[in-house]
Scaffold this motif. Structure first.
Motif, PDB file in Angstrom:
ATOM      1  N   MET A 230       0.806  -1.222   0.000  1.00 30.32           N
ATOM      2  CA  MET A 230       0.000   0.000   0.000  1.00 30.32           C
ATOM      3  C   MET A 230       0.838   1.271   0.000  1.00 30.32           C
ATOM      4  N   GLY A 231       2.146   1.128  -0.005  1.00 31.10           N
ATOM      5  CA  GLY A 231       3.016   2.295  -0.035  1.00 31.10           C
ATOM      6  C   GLY A 231       4.400   1.926   0.452  1.00 31.10           C
ATOM      7  N   ALA A 232       5.350   2.845   0.258  1.00 28.10           N
ATOM      8  CA  ALA A 232       6.727   2.576   0.647  1.00 28.10           C
ATOM      9  C   ALA A 232       7.476   3.886   0.784  1.00 28.10           C
ATOM     10  N   PHE A 233       8.605   3.820   1.480  1.00 30.06           N
ATOM     11  CA  PHE A 233       9.498   4.973   1.520  1.00 30.06           C
ATOM     12  C   PHE A 233      10.941   4.497   1.442  1.00 30.06           C
ATOM     13  N   GLU A 328      17.704  12.980  -1.801  1.00 27.57           N
ATOM     14  CA  GLU A 328      16.400  13.212  -1.192  1.00 27.57           C
ATOM     15  C   GLU A 328      15.771  11.943  -0.624  1.00 27.57           C
ATOM     16  N   ARG A 329      14.687  12.131   0.108  1.00 25.60           N
ATOM     17  CA  ARG A 329      13.826  11.037   0.565  1.00 25.60           C
ATOM     18  C   ARG A 329      12.645  10.939  -0.399  1.00 25.60           C
ATOM     19  N   HIS A 330      12.139   9.717  -0.560  1.00 24.48           N
ATOM     20  CA  HIS A 330      10.983   9.493  -1.432  1.00 24.48           C
ATOM     21  C   HIS A 330       9.939   8.665  -0.684  1.00 24.48           C
ATOM     22  N   VAL A 331       8.685   9.076  -0.806  1.00 28.53           N
ATOM     23  CA  VAL A 331       7.552   8.378  -0.167  1.00 28.53           C
ATOM     24  C   VAL A 331       6.491   8.135  -1.232  1.00 28.53           C
ATOM     25  N   GLY A 332       6.010   6.895  -1.335  1.00 23.95           N
ATOM     26  CA  GLY A 332       5.006   6.540  -2.328  1.00 23.95           C
ATOM     27  C   GLY A 332       3.732   6.035  -1.674  1.00 23.95           C
ATOM     28  N   VAL A 333       2.600   6.567  -2.096  1.00 24.77           N
ATOM     29  CA  VAL A 333       1.284   6.185  -1.554  1.00 24.77           C
ATOM     30  C   VAL A 333       0.488   5.507  -2.664  1.00 24.77           C
ATOM     31  N   VAL A 334       0.031   4.291  -2.414  1.00 26.65           N
ATOM     32  CA  VAL A 334      -0.768   3.539  -3.389  1.00 26.65           C
ATOM     33  C   VAL A 334      -2.235   3.928  -3.259  1.00 26.65           C
ATOM     34  N   VAL A 387       4.115   9.510  -5.713  1.00 24.28           N
ATOM     35  CA  VAL A 387       5.410   9.594  -5.035  1.00 24.28           C
ATOM     36  C   VAL A 387       5.746  11.049  -4.757  1.00 24.28           C
ATOM     37  N   GLY A 388       6.121  11.317  -3.518  1.00 20.38           N
ATOM     38  CA  GLY A 388       6.606  12.635  -3.125  1.00 20.38           C
ATOM     39  C   GLY A 388       8.089  12.602  -2.859  1.00 20.38           C
ATOM     40  N   ARG A 389       8.780  13.664  -3.243  1.00 19.11           N
ATOM     41  CA  ARG A 389      10.229  13.781  -3.056  1.00 19.11           C
ATOM     42  C   ARG A 389      10.510  14.997  -2.178  1.00 19.11           C
ATOM     43  N   GLY A 390      11.454  14.860  -1.229  1.00 14.82           N
ATOM     44  CA  GLY A 390      11.774  15.989  -0.364  1.00 14.82           C
ATOM     45  C   GLY A 390      13.110  15.831   0.305  1.00 14.82           C
ATOM     46  N   THR A 391      13.637  16.927   0.852  1.00 13.34           N
ATOM     47  CA  THR A 391      14.927  16.859   1.535  1.00 13.34           C
ATOM     48  C   THR A 391      14.812  16.143   2.870  1.00 13.34           C
ATOM     49  N   THR A 392      13.615  16.099   3.421  1.00 14.16           N
ATOM     50  CA  THR A 392      13.359  15.355   4.652  1.00 14.16           C
ATOM     51  C   THR A 392      12.182  14.404   4.422  1.00 14.16           C
ATOM     52  N   TYR A 393      12.014  13.447   5.335  1.00 16.30           N
ATOM     53  CA  TYR A 393      10.855  12.553   5.237  1.00 16.30           C
ATOM     54  C   TYR A 393       9.557  13.354   5.341  1.00 16.30           C
ATOM     55  N   GLU A 394       9.553  14.363   6.226  1.00 14.70           N
ATOM     56  CA  GLU A 394       8.346  15.182   6.383  1.00 14.70           C
ATOM     57  C   GLU A 394       7.970  15.847   5.058  1.00 14.70           C
ATOM     58  N   ASP A 395       8.976  16.396   4.369  1.00  9.68           N
ATOM     59  CA  ASP A 395       8.710  17.043   3.084  1.00  9.68           C
ATOM     60  C   ASP A 395       8.183  16.044   2.064  1.00  9.68           C
ATOM     61  N   ALA A 396       8.816  14.873   2.003  1.00  3.97           N
ATOM     62  CA  ALA A 396       8.402  13.858   1.028  1.00  3.97           C
ATOM     63  C   ALA A 396       6.976  13.389   1.299  1.00  3.97           C
ATOM     64  N   ILE A 397       6.638  13.191   2.574  1.00  5.31           N
ATOM     65  CA  ILE A 397       5.279  12.786   2.942  1.00  5.31           C
ATOM     66  C   ILE A 397       4.283  13.863   2.532  1.00  5.31           C
ATOM     67  N   SER A 398       4.615  15.109   2.833  1.00  5.73           N
ATOM     68  CA  SER A 398       3.726  16.219   2.499  1.00  5.73           C
ATOM     69  C   SER A 398       3.486  16.310   0.996  1.00  5.73           C
ATOM     70  N   HIS A 399       4.541  16.170   0.204  1.00  8.19           N
ATOM     71  CA  HIS A 399       4.396  16.254  -1.254  1.00  8.19           C
ATOM     72  C   HIS A 399       3.576  15.087  -1.793  1.00  8.19           C
ATOM     73  N   ALA A 400       3.806  13.886  -1.243  1.00  6.90           N
ATOM     74  CA  ALA A 400       3.056  12.712  -1.720  1.00  6.90           C
ATOM     75  C   ALA A 400       1.558  12.905  -1.485  1.00  6.90           C
ATOM     76  N   TYR A 401       1.184  13.326  -0.283  1.00  3.52           N
ATOM     77  CA  TYR A 401      -0.237  13.463   0.021  1.00  3.52           C
ATOM     78  C   TYR A 401      -0.852  14.690  -0.643  1.00  3.52           C
ATOM     79  N   ALA A 402      -0.016  15.681  -0.982  1.00  8.78           N
ATOM     80  CA  ALA A 402      -0.537  16.801  -1.786  1.00  8.78           C
ATOM     81  C   ALA A 402      -0.942  16.298  -3.169  1.00  8.78           C
ATOM     82  N   GLY A 403      -0.149  15.379  -3.717  1.00  7.74           N
ATOM     83  CA  GLY A 403      -0.509  14.774  -4.996  1.00  7.74           C
ATOM     84  C   GLY A 403      -1.754  13.910  -4.891  1.00  7.74           C
ATOM     85  N   VAL A 404      -1.843  13.131  -3.821  1.00  8.21           N
ATOM     86  CA  VAL A 404      -3.018  12.277  -3.596  1.00  8.21           C
ATOM     87  C   VAL A 404      -4.289  13.119  -3.549  1.00  8.21           C
ATOM     88  N   ALA A 405      -4.203  14.283  -2.922  1.00 14.57           N
ATOM     89  CA  ALA A 405      -5.382  15.133  -2.734  1.00 14.57           C
ATOM     90  C   ALA A 405      -5.954  15.642  -4.056  1.00 14.57           C
TER      91      ALA A 405
END
Length: 426
Positions: A230-233, A328-334, A387-405
């Motif tokens: 369901m997702g990965a980082f 960077e860090r990368h977070v992916g939401v399925v 998938v969100g990309r960011g300099t921190t995990y927080e940034d990557a999570i935020s970008h991923a869920y901004a895309g999901v929205a």
């Protein structure tokens, strides 16, 4: 280089997306592909489970390199067939692919090679499995695994004897997983955080890729049934340089050496699902291909060109130079269909794809999608990975869920805690 990517999921879209940016690649063809891959590749309507059709296509199109995404064609011997026709392919032989396609084979192989893994018993009959469950010799919780391929869903962690007996019956008597459950492996339940580790192998040596952490359960907080993911980082903060060296020395290198010694040189991506126990890393399972959804976060991390490296590995001449990675860090939401991992409605229009794709530091990889006229519609259980990309995990999570929205379709389901483990483990 003219490249054929076999498969139709998010993993294959990520591969095609990466290859499309590389100067050594002049054309990409995906078979059977999906609606998103059409933006970076030509689509060929050939099933991934049709090795003969794919080989004929590769000959006709003068393909320079074929990269196999899913496990099914590997289990059906696509690599053997291609090699017999002098076609370059990145993926293991059918014999080597048993590392994933048969849990019984994998456990016996690890025992022969001294690769750390859980204690186990392999069972060919329901009576034998029930006797081991009743004995309690492996303790509880007990892990019950169907021997064959079950789309990532053939594993049950049974908390007690009653549930373990039900899981054994479901696999072996009720055939919940079809023929995959004709044999089962019973394992002690390892304790510790779980990580995924990837390498590129050329038959005699391996190069490390990147670690990641997957989220298998369908609901937040690791609740509900297992899924394909369901997702990965990535990267996993649990795998530092010292741990990576240990994983390569104790697990990856012995796999490559052992299979070569047994006459089955391993060429392809190797995925080790690991539990980091108090006694060190131990293997939960091997996959003989890139993980999904881990590929969607790991591949964008790769800074160097991938196609020349995979071609060299297919030829058995992988060099020792490590791959370069982005910092960077990368977070992916399925994003999954309603009811997943059970079957759900298909053909539902998807809105917001272009809007999400235009966001900074957001990538959208298609999996279960198809084109119907001018619309992109759902065509599978796992529909997209954002998938969100960011300099921190927080940034990557935020970008991923901004895309999901920005994306929507009827019944769309996703976990809202992807990446939280990265914050908790720091």
């Amino acid at each position: 280089m003219k490249v054929l990517v076999v498969g139709s999921g998010g993993r294959e879209h990520a591969l095609a997306w990466k290859l499309a940016s590389e100067p050594a690649v002049r054309e990409i063809i995906c078979a059977p592909g999906n609606a998103g891959m059409a933006d970076v590749a030509r689509i060929a309507d050939i099933s991934a489970g049709d090795p003969s059709g794919l080989a004929a296509f590769a000959e006709r199109e003068a393909i320079d390199l074929t990269i196999v995404g899913p496990e099914l064609p590997l289990d059906r011997g696509i690599a053997d067939l291609f090699m017999s026709r002098g076609l370059r392919i990145f993926g293991p032989s059918r014999a080597a692919a048993q590392l994933e396609c048969s849990k019984v084979f994998a456990k016996a192989f690890m025992a022969r090679q001294g690769i750390p893994t859980a204690r186990y018993r392999a069972c060919d009959t329901l009576v034998a499995a029930q006797a081991i469950v009743a004995s309690g010799e492996l303790g509880f919780p007990l892990v019950v695994k169907a021997d064959g391929l079950a789309a990532g869903k053939g594993v049950v962690v049974a908390p007690d004897r009653e549930s373990a007996d039900l899981a054994v019956r479901a696999a072996m008597e009720e055939r919940q997983f079809g023929d995959a459950g004709s044999r089962v492996v019973l394992e002690e339940c390892l304790v510790g955080p779980e990580v995924s580790f990837f390498a590129i192998c050329d038959g005699t040596r391996a190069t490390a890729l990147m670690s990641a952490q997957d989220h298998k359960r369908v609901f937040d907080g690791d609740d509900g049934p297992n899924t394909g993911g369901m997702g990965a980082f990535t990267p996993s903060s649990l795998v530092d340089d010292a741990m990576q060296v240990r994983i390569m020395r104790e697990i990856i290198d012995p796999v490559v050496t052992g299979l070569g010694r047994e006459g089955h040189p391993y060429r392809g991506f190797l995925y080790a699902g690991l539990m980091l126990t108090c006694n060190g890393p131990q293997v939960i399972e091997f996959n003989v291909r890139f993980g999904d959804p881990e590929a969607q976060v790991v591949i964008p991390m790769i800074a160097d060109d991938l196609a020349p490296r995979l071609a060299a590995a297919a030829d058995g001449r992988l060099d020792d130079a490590p791959l370069g990675f982005r910092p960077e860090r990368h977070v992916g939401v399925v994003l999954a269909s309603q009811g997943y991992p059970a079957s759900g409605p298909l053909g539902l229009p998807i809105a917001g794809l272009e809007t999400a794709g235009r966001l900074d530091n957001v990538l959208v990889f298609h999996a279960g999608t198809a084109r119907r006229g001018n619309q992109i519609v759902t065509a599978g259980g796992r529909v997209l990975t954002v998938v969100g990309r960011g300099t921190t995990y927080e940034d990557a999570i935020s970008h991923a869920y901004a895309g999901v929205a920005k994306i929507s379709f009827d019944g769309m389901h996703y976990r809202r805690d992807i990446g939280q483990k990265a914050l908790e483990s720091r």
